[in-house]
Scaffold this motif. Structure first.
Motif, PDB file in Angstrom:
ATOM      1  N   ARG A  30      -2.598  -4.470   7.323  1.00  0.00           N
ATOM      2  CA  ARG A  30      -3.612  -3.460   7.040  1.00  0.00           C
ATOM      3  C   ARG A  30      -3.278  -2.532   5.874  1.00  0.00           C
ATOM      4  O   ARG A  30      -4.082  -2.325   4.984  1.00  0.00           O
ATOM      5  N   VAL A  31      -2.081  -1.914   5.907  1.00  0.00           N
ATOM      6  CA  VAL A  31      -1.815  -0.844   4.950  1.00  0.00           C
ATOM      7  C   VAL A  31      -1.538  -1.371   3.550  1.00  0.00           C
ATOM      8  O   VAL A  31      -2.085  -0.862   2.569  1.00  0.00           O
ATOM      9  N   LEU A  32      -0.700  -2.377   3.406  1.00  0.00           N
ATOM     10  CA  LEU A  32      -0.416  -2.886   2.064  1.00  0.00           C
ATOM     11  C   LEU A  32      -1.643  -3.497   1.391  1.00  0.00           C
ATOM     12  O   LEU A  32      -1.861  -3.276   0.188  1.00  0.00           O
ATOM     13  N   PRO A  33      -2.508  -4.227   2.100  1.00  0.00           N
ATOM     14  CA  PRO A  33      -3.766  -4.634   1.453  1.00  0.00           C
ATOM     15  C   PRO A  33      -4.589  -3.442   0.990  1.00  0.00           C
ATOM     16  O   PRO A  33      -5.224  -3.486  -0.075  1.00  0.00           O
ATOM     17  N   ALA A  34      -4.586  -2.354   1.765  1.00  0.00           N
ATOM     18  CA  ALA A  34      -5.312  -1.148   1.351  1.00  0.00           C
ATOM     19  C   ALA A  34      -4.675  -0.518   0.122  1.00  0.00           C
ATOM     20  O   ALA A  34      -5.371  -0.005  -0.762  1.00  0.00           O
ATOM     21  N   VAL A  35      -3.346  -0.541   0.040  1.00  0.00           N
ATOM     22  CA  VAL A  35      -2.658  -0.007  -1.136  1.00  0.00           C
ATOM     23  C   VAL A  35      -3.086  -0.759  -2.391  1.00  0.00           C
ATOM     24  O   VAL A  35      -3.318  -0.154  -3.447  1.00  0.00           O
ATOM     25  N   THR A  36      -3.212  -2.079  -2.285  1.00  0.00           N
ATOM     26  CA  THR A  36      -3.619  -2.855  -3.465  1.00  0.00           C
ATOM     27  C   THR A  36      -5.050  -2.551  -3.880  1.00  0.00           C
ATOM     28  O   THR A  36      -5.422  -2.805  -5.033  1.00  0.00           O
ATOM     29  N   ARG A  37      -5.858  -1.995  -2.973  1.00  0.00           N
ATOM     30  CA  ARG A  37      -7.247  -1.642  -3.292  1.00  0.00           C
ATOM     31  C   ARG A  37      -7.383  -0.188  -3.737  1.00  0.00           C
ATOM     32  O   ARG A  37      -8.510   0.258  -3.991  1.00  0.00           O
ATOM     33  N   THR A  38      -6.279   0.530  -3.807  1.00  0.00           N
ATOM     34  CA  THR A  38      -6.323   1.970  -4.066  1.00  0.00           C
ATOM     35  C   THR A  38      -5.680   2.282  -5.405  1.00  0.00           C
ATOM     36  O   THR A  38      -4.443   2.261  -5.525  1.00  0.00           O
ATOM     37  N   PRO A  39      -6.463   2.604  -6.440  1.00  0.00           N
ATOM     38  CA  PRO A  39      -5.886   2.871  -7.766  1.00  0.00           C
ATOM     39  C   PRO A  39      -4.955   4.070  -7.791  1.00  0.00           C
ATOM     40  O   PRO A  39      -4.089   4.157  -8.678  1.00  0.00           O
ATOM     41  N   GLU A  40      -5.117   4.994  -6.848  1.00  0.00           N
ATOM     42  CA  GLU A  40      -4.300   6.206  -6.842  1.00  0.00           C
ATOM     43  C   GLU A  40      -2.852   5.955  -6.405  1.00  0.00           C
ATOM     44  O   GLU A  40      -2.016   6.861  -6.476  1.00  0.00           O
TER      45      GLU A  40
END
Length: 350
Positions: A30-40
């Motif tokens: 969950r979290v690392l896929p979200a990190v890849t979607r987050t430019p910040e």
């Protein structure tokens, strides 16, 4: 206690440079896929006790593989860390990260001890670091909409919150069944309805009673319930467990209506929430836009770092106190029933 270094990873205007301490399932799923979607946020390094495991995760999501958690914390190019380790390891590694001058996003619960949680929050405040407990659901707009409806008197005066989060049994080797790693239903799923009660009803809640059902083979609680009471007679009836049909919902019963919400705590990113508001003059269905609460949490963590917001931690500390009270009350009740050799149903009739 070691002093927090006066010099830490330099702040800059670009993405937050994130390191990950551990390759747990929730991080990879969950979290690392979200990190890849987050430019910040930019994934800088991934640490594991196993170099091979760190390498596999880094190849999938980016960043440098690092063998050992201390080695990652020593890197000056890492300014924040995500800690998805088992709950019993949080106090040690969240503390080490803060002492290394890193901002921290940690999986819930922050620790398995109210005293340790309060200590870490103090440490973050004193160092001017962001310490965030990873309750993704509090960032979802659906709950903020519910809170606005309550504040606007949409169902009159709130009187009762009923909330439940239960999941089916996990594989036998799941860490949730490991007492030495901070397992058990209260720490894993029970914290969600408790956190929802704080979010919707405020911090003036106390534990009026609780029960925990422990599996003697495992040595951990597999289900339970808690009754909270607050100001003006408001109550919260909370249920949780990990040998149940999947349930993730809450409702607020007021003096002039009721608000209910399903898929409350772990909705998929494409889920379209529907709030149901019932009043004497009819029922209203409020359909909201889908929202990726995992990416929203990562974004909120990055914003807090870049804004210099630091750590409040009031909700985190109060939640830890409530969890400790539920644990204490639940085990005391279990002991009472055992000593008197009566069933729970008999006890309810007494």
């Amino acid at each position: 206690m070691p002093e927090v270094p006066a010099v830490r990873a330099a702040s800059h205007g670009g993405p937050v440079r994130l390191g990950v301490l551990g390759c747990a399932d929730i991080a990879v799923r969950r979290v690392l896929p979200a990190v890849t979607r987050t430019p910040e946020v930019s994934l800088t390094a991934v640490a594991s006790r196993s170099g091979d495991r760190a390498g596999a995760v880094a190849r999938r999501f980016g960043g440098d593989p690092v063998e050992g958690y201390d080695a990652l914390l020593e890197r000056p190019d890492v300014e924040a860390v995500y800690v998805p380790l088992p709950a019993a390891l949080h106090a040690r590694w969240v503390g080490r990260a803060l002492e290394a001058g890193k901002h921290v996003l940690a999986e819930k619960p922050l620790t398995t001890s109210a005293a340790e949680t309060a200590r870490l929050v103090r440490l973050a405040r004193e160092a001017g670091l962001v310490l965030m407990e990873n309750f993704m659901f509090v960032h979802h707009p659906q709950h903020h909409r519910v809170r606005r409806l309550l504040a606007d008197g949409a169902v009159g005066e709130p009187l009762v919150l009923s909330a439940a989060f239960t999941i089916p049994p996990r594989p036998a080797d799941d860490i949730r069944y490991r007492a030495d790693l901070g397992g058990g239903a209260l720490f894993d799923v029970g914290v969600y309805p408790l956190r929802a009660a704080l979010f919707l009803l405020g911090h003036g809640l106390e534990v009026a009673g609780a029960t925990l059902r422990t599996d003697p083979r495992l040595g951990v609680d597999v289900g339970g319930a808690a009754l909270l009471r607050g100001r003006n007679g408001v109550t919260a009836h909370l249920s949780f467990g990990m040998e149940h049909h999947y349930t993730s919902r809450y409702e607020v019963l007021g003096s002039a209506g009721r608000i209910s919400l399903d898929r409350a705590f772990t909705p998929p990113a494409d889920h379209r929430p529907a709030l149901v508001v019932e009043r004497p003059d009819g029922t209203e269905h409020l359909e909201l836009e889908p929202y990726d609460q995992c990416a929203g949490t990562v974004e909120a963590f990055a914003r807090a770092i870049r804004s210099g917001a630091g750590t409040s931690g009031d909700a985190t500390v109060r939640l830890a106190e409530l969890v400790a009270d539920v644990h204490r009350s639940g085990h005391a009740e279990r002991g009472r029933l055992h000593d008197r050799r009566v069933t729970p149903w008999e006890a309810m009739r007494q």
